[in-house]
Scaffold this motif. Structure first.
Motif, PDB file in Angstrom:
ATOM      1  N   ALA A 228       0.724  -1.139   0.272  1.00 60.57           N
ATOM      2  CA  ALA A 228       0.046  -0.127   0.038  1.00 60.57           C
ATOM      3  C   ALA A 228       0.699   1.337  -0.043  1.00 60.57           C
ATOM      4  CB  ALA A 228      -0.777  -0.318   0.882  1.00 60.57           C
ATOM      5  N   PHE A 229       2.762   0.980   0.810  1.00 62.46           N
ATOM      6  CA  PHE A 229       3.043   2.570   0.773  1.00 62.46           C
ATOM      7  C   PHE A 229       4.087   2.687  -0.632  1.00 62.46           C
ATOM      8  CE2 PHE A 229       1.897   1.787   5.724  1.00 62.46           C
ATOM      9  CZ  PHE A 229       1.213   3.268   4.818  1.00 62.46           C
TER      10      PHE A 229
ATOM     11  N   VAL B 193      -4.347   7.426   2.419  1.00 64.13           N
ATOM     12  CA  VAL B 193      -4.082   7.535   3.983  1.00 64.13           C
ATOM     13  C   VAL B 193      -5.359   8.417   4.896  1.00 64.13           C
ATOM     14  CG1 VAL B 193      -3.247   6.883   5.517  1.00 64.13           C
ATOM     15  CG2 VAL B 193      -2.064   6.345   3.302  1.00 64.13           C
TER      16      VAL B 193
ATOM     17  N   LEU C 182      -6.710   2.776   4.225  1.00 64.97           N
ATOM     18  CA  LEU C 182      -5.171   2.591   3.294  1.00 64.97           C
ATOM     19  C   LEU C 182      -5.881   2.725   2.075  1.00 64.97           C
ATOM     20  CD1 LEU C 182      -3.976   1.620   5.914  1.00 64.97           C
ATOM     21  CD2 LEU C 182      -1.820   2.204   4.074  1.00 64.97           C
TER      22      LEU C 182
ATOM     23  N   THR D 280      -6.147   1.681  -1.975  1.00 63.82           N
ATOM     24  CA  THR D 280      -5.056   1.851  -3.457  1.00 63.82           C
ATOM     25  C   THR D 280      -6.210   1.956  -4.615  1.00 63.82           C
ATOM     26  OG1 THR D 280      -4.303  -0.693  -2.612  1.00 63.82           O
ATOM     27  CG2 THR D 280      -3.232   1.918  -2.248  1.00 63.82           C
TER      28      THR D 280
ATOM     29  N   GLU E 208      -3.577  -3.971  -2.297  1.00 64.68           N
ATOM     30  CA  GLU E 208      -2.049  -4.605  -2.517  1.00 64.68           C
ATOM     31  C   GLU E 208      -1.334  -6.170  -1.934  1.00 64.68           C
ATOM     32  OE1 GLU E 208      -3.087  -2.769   1.983  1.00 64.68           O
ATOM     33  OE2 GLU E 208      -4.082  -2.681   0.405  1.00 64.68           O
TER      34      GLU E 208
ATOM     35  N   LEU F  71       1.894  -4.102   8.398  1.00 60.35           N
ATOM     36  CA  LEU F  71       0.440  -3.641   8.385  1.00 60.35           C
ATOM     37  C   LEU F  71      -0.623  -4.415   9.457  1.00 60.35           C
ATOM     38  CD1 LEU F  71       0.166  -1.683   5.014  1.00 60.35           C
ATOM     39  CD2 LEU F  71       0.784  -0.580   7.586  1.00 60.35           C
TER      40      LEU F  71
ATOM     41  N   ARG G 160      -9.469  -2.464   8.950  1.00 61.70           N
ATOM     42  CA  ARG G 160      -8.702  -1.880   8.460  1.00 61.70           C
ATOM     43  C   ARG G 160     -10.108  -3.075   7.263  1.00 61.70           C
ATOM     44  NH1 ARG G 160      -3.993  -2.191   4.441  1.00 61.70           N
ATOM     45  NH2 ARG G 160      -5.374  -1.209   2.981  1.00 61.70           N
TER      46      ARG G 160
ATOM     47  N   ASN H 189      -0.121   9.373  -0.845  1.00 64.86           N
ATOM     48  CA  ASN H 189       1.257   9.065  -1.917  1.00 64.86           C
ATOM     49  C   ASN H 189       0.911   9.220  -3.317  1.00 64.86           C
ATOM     50  OD1 ASN H 189       2.397   8.436   0.317  1.00 64.86           O
ATOM     51  ND2 ASN H 189       1.892   6.784   0.912  1.00 64.86           N
TER      52      ASN H 189
ATOM     53  N   THR I 153       4.646  12.569  -1.195  1.00 64.79           N
ATOM     54  CA  THR I 153       3.116  12.904   0.028  1.00 64.79           C
ATOM     55  C   THR I 153       2.936  13.773   0.674  1.00 64.79           C
ATOM     56  OG1 THR I 153       4.200  10.712   1.190  1.00 64.79           O
ATOM     57  CG2 THR I 153       2.531  11.902   2.993  1.00 64.79           C
TER      58      THR I 153
END
Length: 217
Positions: free
Chosen positions: A82-83, A89, A122, A124, A128, A134, A141, A184, A195
């Motif tokens: 995800a990052f 986020v 998070l 996307t 992901e 995480l 989540r 991001n 970011t």
């Protein structure tokens, strides 16, 4: 050290019509526009490269969030965490003060368990690649419905945080929340990423106490 200057508080109003979490933003107005970096220790972002608008609302069941992200180059891959790709986020802190307004580093928030007490999403464009780091947010989540879709200018997002989750963390029917939001932005063929924060990063190097606090109206 956390600054203790008084911060503006924002209103979150009851939604006027039912919200479907489908990333169709036709029922929304998005009053908050983020075209400049809100965190002084993060690199400045180019609004031609990435920006976003967002709004919040609530009903008896949920707190709703919607955002329209402008992104000129989408990077999305199920091979990335995800990052490691484009995404947004959102972290909603419904704890009572002083915990809600306090700040600490991200590492300290993970180790203390405080980050797990926030309602964190998070989001996307594609599922992901799992990241063990995480795993502690997995249950939170899973309890927060989200939706995302590509648009001609980037992507749109919606989510619904159950009121029961906020009430449990506040110890009563929720009245105030603190919301952290950032995007991001990766660009195809380029190294690194940007970011873009709405407000000072509460987990960053220059946090301010109580930033992003909303009051239910």
């Amino acid at each position: 050290e956390t600054a203790l200057l008084p911060q503006r508080r924002f209103d979150v109003n009851k939604v006027l019509r039912a919200v479907r979490v489908d990333a169709d933003l036709s029922e929304w107005s998005l009053p908050y526009s983020v075209t400049r970096q809100g965190d002084i220790t993060s690199p400045q972002a180019d609004p031609a490269d990435v920006s976003f608008s967002f709004g919040l609302g609530y009903d008896a069941q949920n707190l709703y969030f919607a955002a329209d992200v402008i992104d000129d180059s989408i990077v999305a891959s199920s091979d990335r965490t995800a990052f490691e790709q484009d995404g947004i986020v959102i972290a909603v802190d419904a704890r009572p003060d002083p915990e809600r307004s306090a700040n600490e580093s991200l590492e300290a928030a993970v180790e203390s368990g405080n980050l797990a007490r926030l309602a964190v999403a998070l989001i996307t464009l594609v599922p992901e690649r799992p990241a063990p780091i995480l795993d502690f947010l997995k249950d939170v989540r899973a309890a927060i419905p989200t939706a995302i879709r590509r648009t001609s200018t980037g992507y749109s997002v919606e989510m619904a945080v159950p009121a029961a989750m906020l009430n449990q963390r506040q110890g009563k029917d929720w009245e105030m929340i603190r919301v952290s939001i950032y995007v991001n932005d990766f660009d195809d063929g380029e190294r690194g990423f940007t970011t873009l924060h709405w407000q000072p990063n509460r987990f960053g190097d220059a946090p301010l106490a109580g930033t992003g606090t909303f009051v239910r109206r």
